[in-house]
Design a protein around this motif. Structure first.
Motif, PDB file in Angstrom:
ATOM      1  N   SER A   1       0.811  -1.219   0.000  1.00 28.74           N
ATOM      2  CA  SER A   1       0.000   0.000   0.000  1.00 28.74           C
ATOM      3  C   SER A   1       0.843   1.266   0.000  1.00 28.74           C
ATOM      4  CB  SER A   1      -0.911   0.010   1.234  1.00 28.74           C
ATOM      5  OG  SER A   1      -0.145  -0.067   2.427  1.00 28.74           O
ATOM      6  N   LYS A   2       2.167   1.154   0.061  1.00 31.77           N
ATOM      7  CA  LYS A   2       3.058   2.304   0.062  1.00 31.77           C
ATOM      8  C   LYS A   2       3.983   2.229  -1.142  1.00 31.77           C
ATOM      9  CE  LYS A   2       3.011   2.719   5.115  1.00 31.77           C
ATOM     10  NZ  LYS A   2       3.831   2.774   6.349  1.00 31.77           N
ATOM     11  N   GLY A   3       4.670   3.344  -1.388  1.00 34.50           N
ATOM     12  CA  GLY A   3       5.486   3.445  -2.583  1.00 34.50           C
ATOM     13  C   GLY A   3       6.960   3.227  -2.356  1.00 34.50           C
ATOM     14  N   LEU A   4       7.745   4.340  -2.340  1.00 35.12           N
ATOM     15  CA  LEU A   4       9.203   4.289  -2.320  1.00 35.12           C
ATOM     16  C   LEU A   4       9.744   4.476  -0.915  1.00 35.12           C
ATOM     17  CD1 LEU A   4       9.861   6.656  -5.367  1.00 35.12           C
ATOM     18  CD2 LEU A   4       9.756   4.162  -5.413  1.00 35.12           C
ATOM     19  N   TYR A   5      10.881   3.811  -0.662  1.00 35.99           N
ATOM     20  CA  TYR A   5      11.595   4.050   0.598  1.00 35.99           C
ATOM     21  C   TYR A   5      13.074   3.760   0.380  1.00 35.99           C
ATOM     22  CZ  TYR A   5      12.337  -0.912   1.779  1.00 35.99           C
ATOM     23  OH  TYR A   5      12.754  -2.224   1.791  1.00 35.99           O
ATOM     24  N   PHE A   6      13.887   4.309   1.281  1.00 38.30           N
ATOM     25  CA  PHE A   6      15.329   4.083   1.288  1.00 38.30           C
ATOM     26  C   PHE A   6      15.748   3.887   2.735  1.00 38.30           C
ATOM     27  CE2 PHE A   6      19.656   5.772   1.866  1.00 38.30           C
ATOM     28  CZ  PHE A   6      20.358   4.948   1.001  1.00 38.30           C
ATOM     29  N   ILE A   7      16.647   2.920   2.982  1.00 46.27           N
ATOM     30  CA  ILE A   7      17.115   2.649   4.337  1.00 46.27           C
ATOM     31  C   ILE A   7      18.630   2.515   4.312  1.00 46.27           C
ATOM     32  CG2 ILE A   7      16.764   0.148   4.049  1.00 46.27           C
ATOM     33  CD1 ILE A   7      16.068   0.054   7.069  1.00 46.27           C
ATOM     34  N   GLY A   8      19.287   3.157   5.261  1.00 45.27           N
ATOM     35  CA  GLY A   8      20.740   3.100   5.334  1.00 45.27           C
ATOM     36  C   GLY A   8      21.275   4.107   6.334  1.00 45.27           C
ATOM     37  N   LYS A   9      22.524   3.904   6.725  1.00 46.60           N
ATOM     38  CA  LYS A   9      23.183   4.815   7.655  1.00 46.60           C
ATOM     39  C   LYS A   9      23.308   6.196   7.016  1.00 46.60           C
ATOM     40  CE  LYS A   9      27.252   5.097  10.654  1.00 46.60           C
ATOM     41  NZ  LYS A   9      28.551   4.450  11.018  1.00 46.60           N
ATOM     42  N   ALA A  10      23.035   7.228   7.818  1.00 42.05           N
ATOM     43  CA  ALA A  10      23.004   8.595   7.295  1.00 42.05           C
ATOM     44  C   ALA A  10      24.419   9.104   7.047  1.00 42.05           C
ATOM     45  CB  ALA A  10      22.272   9.511   8.267  1.00 42.05           C
ATOM     46  N   LEU A  11      24.985   8.658   5.940  1.00 48.74           N
ATOM     47  CA  LEU A  11      26.274   9.129   5.447  1.00 48.74           C
ATOM     48  C   LEU A  11      26.117   9.437   3.963  1.00 48.74           C
ATOM     49  CD1 LEU A  11      28.781   6.593   7.094  1.00 48.74           C
ATOM     50  CD2 LEU A  11      28.602   9.030   7.614  1.00 48.74           C
ATOM     51  N   TRP A  12      26.697  10.533   3.520  1.00 50.17           N
ATOM     52  CA  TRP A  12      26.618  10.862   2.107  1.00 50.17           C
ATOM     53  C   TRP A  12      27.167   9.726   1.241  1.00 50.17           C
ATOM     54  CZ3 TRP A  12      23.479  14.234   0.314  1.00 50.17           C
ATOM     55  CH2 TRP A  12      23.207  15.440   0.970  1.00 50.17           C
ATOM     56  N   SER A  13      28.229   9.052   1.716  1.00 50.20           N
ATOM     57  CA  SER A  13      28.850   7.987   0.932  1.00 50.20           C
ATOM     58  C   SER A  13      28.045   6.702   0.919  1.00 50.20           C
ATOM     59  CB  SER A  13      30.254   7.695   1.488  1.00 50.20           C
ATOM     60  OG  SER A  13      30.185   7.343   2.862  1.00 50.20           O
ATOM     61  N   LYS A  14      26.989   6.606   1.728  1.00 48.51           N
ATOM     62  CA  LYS A  14      26.166   5.393   1.794  1.00 48.51           C
ATOM     63  C   LYS A  14      24.996   5.436   0.816  1.00 48.51           C
ATOM     64  CE  LYS A  14      27.641   2.389   4.935  1.00 48.51           C
ATOM     65  NZ  LYS A  14      27.803   0.944   4.638  1.00 48.51           N
ATOM     66  N   GLY A  15      25.077   6.212  -0.215  1.00 50.01           N
ATOM     67  CA  GLY A  15      24.031   6.266  -1.227  1.00 50.01           C
ATOM     68  C   GLY A  15      23.163   7.501  -1.175  1.00 50.01           C
ATOM     69  N   TYR A  16      23.272   8.317  -0.147  1.00 46.78           N
ATOM     70  CA  TYR A  16      22.432   9.516  -0.038  1.00 46.78           C
ATOM     71  C   TYR A  16      22.777  10.523  -1.123  1.00 46.78           C
ATOM     72  CZ  TYR A  16      20.468   8.076   4.451  1.00 46.78           C
ATOM     73  OH  TYR A  16      19.782   7.409   5.442  1.00 46.78           O
ATOM     74  N   ARG A  17      24.062  10.666  -1.450  1.00 49.54           N
ATOM     75  CA  ARG A  17      24.449  11.606  -2.491  1.00 49.54           C
ATOM     76  C   ARG A  17      23.879  11.187  -3.835  1.00 49.54           C
ATOM     77  NH1 ARG A  17      25.654  16.563  -2.156  1.00 49.54           N
ATOM     78  NH2 ARG A  17      27.218  16.135  -0.516  1.00 49.54           N
ATOM     79  N   GLN A  18      23.961   9.912  -4.190  1.00 47.28           N
ATOM     80  CA  GLN A  18      23.410   9.430  -5.455  1.00 47.28           C
ATOM     81  C   GLN A  18      21.888   9.536  -5.480  1.00 47.28           C
ATOM     82  OE1 GLN A  18      25.657   7.746  -3.626  1.00 47.28           O
ATOM     83  NE2 GLN A  18      27.484   7.847  -4.933  1.00 47.28           N
TER      84      GLN A  18
END
Length: 639
Positions: free
Chosen positions: A350-367
């Motif tokens: 019933s939900k759409g998009l999500y992202f999970i990971g340690k809050a570091l730019w190098s952990k995929g947040y920048r991309q």
């Protein structure tokens, strides 16, 4: 009893039986039993002669007896009896002179024998750089590996070796949970296994002293890690993050302390060094080069086998590429539950998009930031994404997202198996720094779509139907639109098994096995280990460090003992890293000049042989299996 009424000559077996009382009488000394042995043999021969003569007198005379073939055979039998008597007397003399007969020398096992984990019980120590309640991959995955190794039919004796840090460090990394005793933390870990796996574990949990370094975001050993494992149980060692564990190693050489050492590479430290925004840009390549040299050096010196989870990390000596991680069984059960709900007409997600990971730019947040910003530019839609996780860069990420106006909702840290995640249909994972992303495997096990980058870290997941891989921004838009419009395909039984820890353990067995017939590491590897041990314990450089032991004593007049101890621990790390930085060029020259040609003339003298461990008392009998060659998991794997 023969047709000619003649009895056969006395056999060697009957002779040995007649001598057994005389041999037992030799416990007080070998020469004391010699008259008894000789007399016993003489009486036996005379009695046999008289019996045969009495039976033969009725048919043949004494001359015929002496000249017959039977007489010749009798003389030969007597000669064999005398020879046997001489051998028995000689053996008794040797036994009396030496006390106990020597056992034959056992041959040193080869690497092929030591690396075969199938068919017999072994002592396996899984050593890692993090521990629960710190919910990081190097804490969870080694724990699960140890638990599933203990469940195997070989009944391995498994020990999990984790770091023990001070209460100040526990407050930083455990989220407020503090343990005053090691036994309390071990009990907490066992209760976590019982909660999330549904059964208890009997692995032994051992500790080594470590210190948390905020500059690196990691725990480093502060002493000899090998001393945590009893000497009688040092059989197989699995080093989770071997380069991390051996950078500042100050104890026994791993390959000499254990029969076989396996390193599992978890982290792409080179990528972190190149993309660390806290380091000045011109120094990042230098730091990455030093780190790459040090990693190769340590893995070559202290590991018989190196397992890369993917080709996202550089190659190492004696390395093989294989994903030996799995997912917990509750993730697979969540995916099965979603299939059942769709059968009865309920919506699966019933939900759409999500992202999970340690809050570091190098952990995929920048991309993720750039991809969704580009998606908004191309499609004109600002997609809503729920973000789960916390970390050092959390505030910086929130400020950038708010400034750009992206529709991100930060939900804080949560376990991936939490009910709050069950209803999401698509997980986005654009990270390029992971070696193998565990959250991707968990999302696939729960039956979700995964949109990830075309990267070596995702090579294992490309074979799943619900994994969409992109290499350009246009492909990212197409994959995301398709995932939002379609429904994920149910996982097959084979896909569920491939994601499980049972299959991961089988892949571990195949990857650990080495077909090498060598009995000792190469001379180059041993030299590198000796050089590393001397550099790591070099006291000459301690005066160059601002927080050396003397400075700690000068500055810590009113400090507590624990604070002084932490300063000394950090000094040890700084000394080692500084010495490695100065001598990196020398290590490269040594590594390139010394080749394996020194081993071409034959193996050097091997150390004292170690016998392979036997199954513990009370364990089920497991038939010994023939060694198996490792599976061809990737075409580019080394032999």
């Amino acid at each position: 009893s023969n047709s000619d009424k003649r009895l056969p000559p006395p056999s060697l077996h009957s002779l040995a039986l007649s001598l057994s009382p005389s041999l037992r009488a030799a416990k007080d000394g070998p020469w004391c039993a010699l008259p008894a042995v000789l007399c016993s043999g003489r009486r036996m021969r005379m009695r046999g002669f008289r019996e045969r003569s009495a039976k033969c007198k009725t048919e043949r005379n004494e001359n015929e007896i002496a000249t017959s073939a039977w007489g010749v055979r009798r003389q030969a039998s007597n000669m064999r009896g005398v020879a046997l008597l001489c051998v028995c007397v000689l053996a008794l003399c040797l036994q009396g002179a030496e006390g106990v007969a020597k056992l034959p020398a056992t041959e040193t096992p080869t690497f092929a024998e030591l690396s075969d984990l199938r068919g017999r019980s072994r002592h396996i120590a899984v050593i890692t750089t993090a521990s629960l309640p710190w919910m990081t991959g190097t804490a969870v995955n080694p724990l699960l590996r140890a638990v599933y190794l203990e469940k195997r039919r070989e009944h391995h004796e498994v020990s999990l070796v984790i770091p023990w840090v001070s209460t100040e460090d526990q407050k930083k990394i455990f989220g407020g949970t503090v343990f005053q005793e090691q036994a309390v933390q071990a009990s907490w870990v066992r209760s976590w296994v019982k909660k999330y796996l549904g059964y208890s574990t009997h692995i032994r949990i051992l500790f080594y002293h470590g210190a948390y370094m905020p500059e690196f975001g990691s725990i480093f050993p502060t002493g000899d890690v090998t001393a945590s494992i009893p000497e009688g149980e040092r059989d197989v060692a699995i080093l989770e993050e071997p380069e991390h564990l051996t950078w500042t190693h100050l104890g026994d050489k791993w390959c000499e302390a254990f029969n076989f050492v396996v390193g599992v590479v978890h982290t792409n430290y080179i990528n972190y060094a190149l993309n660390d925004h806290q380091t000045v840009l011109p120094l990042r390549p230098v730091r990455a080069a030093i780190l790459a040299t040090l990693n190769d050096w340590c893995c070559r010196a202290y590991c018989h086998r190196v397992i890369k989870l993917s080709d996202a990390v550089p190659s190492f000596p004696n390395s093989i590429t294989c994903n030996i991680h799995g997912v917990r069984s509750n993730f697979i059960e969540i995916g099965v539950t979603k299939i059942r709900s769709s059968i009865f007409g309920y919506p699966r997600f019933s939900k759409g998009l999500y992202f999970i990971g340690k809050a570091l730019w190098s952990k995929g947040y920048r991309q993720l930031f750039h991809n969704l910003k580009e998606y908004r530019r191309m499609k004109g839609a600002n997609l809503e994404v729920d973000v789960y996780g916390s970390g050092p860069d959390e505030m910086l990420i929130k400020d950038e997202v708010q400034k750009e106006g992206l529709a991100w909702t930060f939900c804080g840290p949560v376990d991936h198996a939490s009910p709050a995640i069950h209803d999401y249909k698509v997980m986005i994972n654009p990270s390029l720094s992971d070696v193998v992303c565990t959250t991707t495997a968990e999302a696939l096990a729960m039956g979700k779509f995964v949109v990830c980058a075309d990267h070596p870290s995702n090579e294992f997941f490309k074979t799943f139907r619900n994994c969409f891989v992109y290499s350009t921004m246009k492909e990212f838009v197409l994959c995301l639109n398709h995932a939002l419009a379609a429904d994920p395909a149910p996982l097959t039984d084979n896909d569920r098994y491939r994601l499980s820890w049972e299959a991961a353990t089988e892949r571990l067995y195949d990857s650990v096995y080495s077909g090498s017939r060598r009995k000792r590491k190469h001379a180059v590897d041993r030299i590198l280990a000796d050089v590393h041990c001397k550099l790591a314990s070099w006291r000459l450089l301690r005066d160059w460090v601002p927080l050396g032991p003397d400075a700690a004593r000068r500055e810590g007049a009113g400090a507590t003992e624990e604070t002084l101890l932490l300063r000394v621990k950090r000094d040890l790390l700084a000394v080692s890293m500084l010495s490695f930085s100065f001598l990196t060029v020398a290590a490269l020259a040594l590594s390139n000049s010394l080749t394996d040609s020194s081993e071409s003339n034959g193996n050097p003298a091997a150390p004292a042989p170690r016998t392979l461990p036997r199954a513990p008392r009370g364990a089920a009998t497991v038939p010994t299996l023939a060694p198996r060659q490792p599976l061809a998991l990737f075409p580019s794997q080394s032999a």
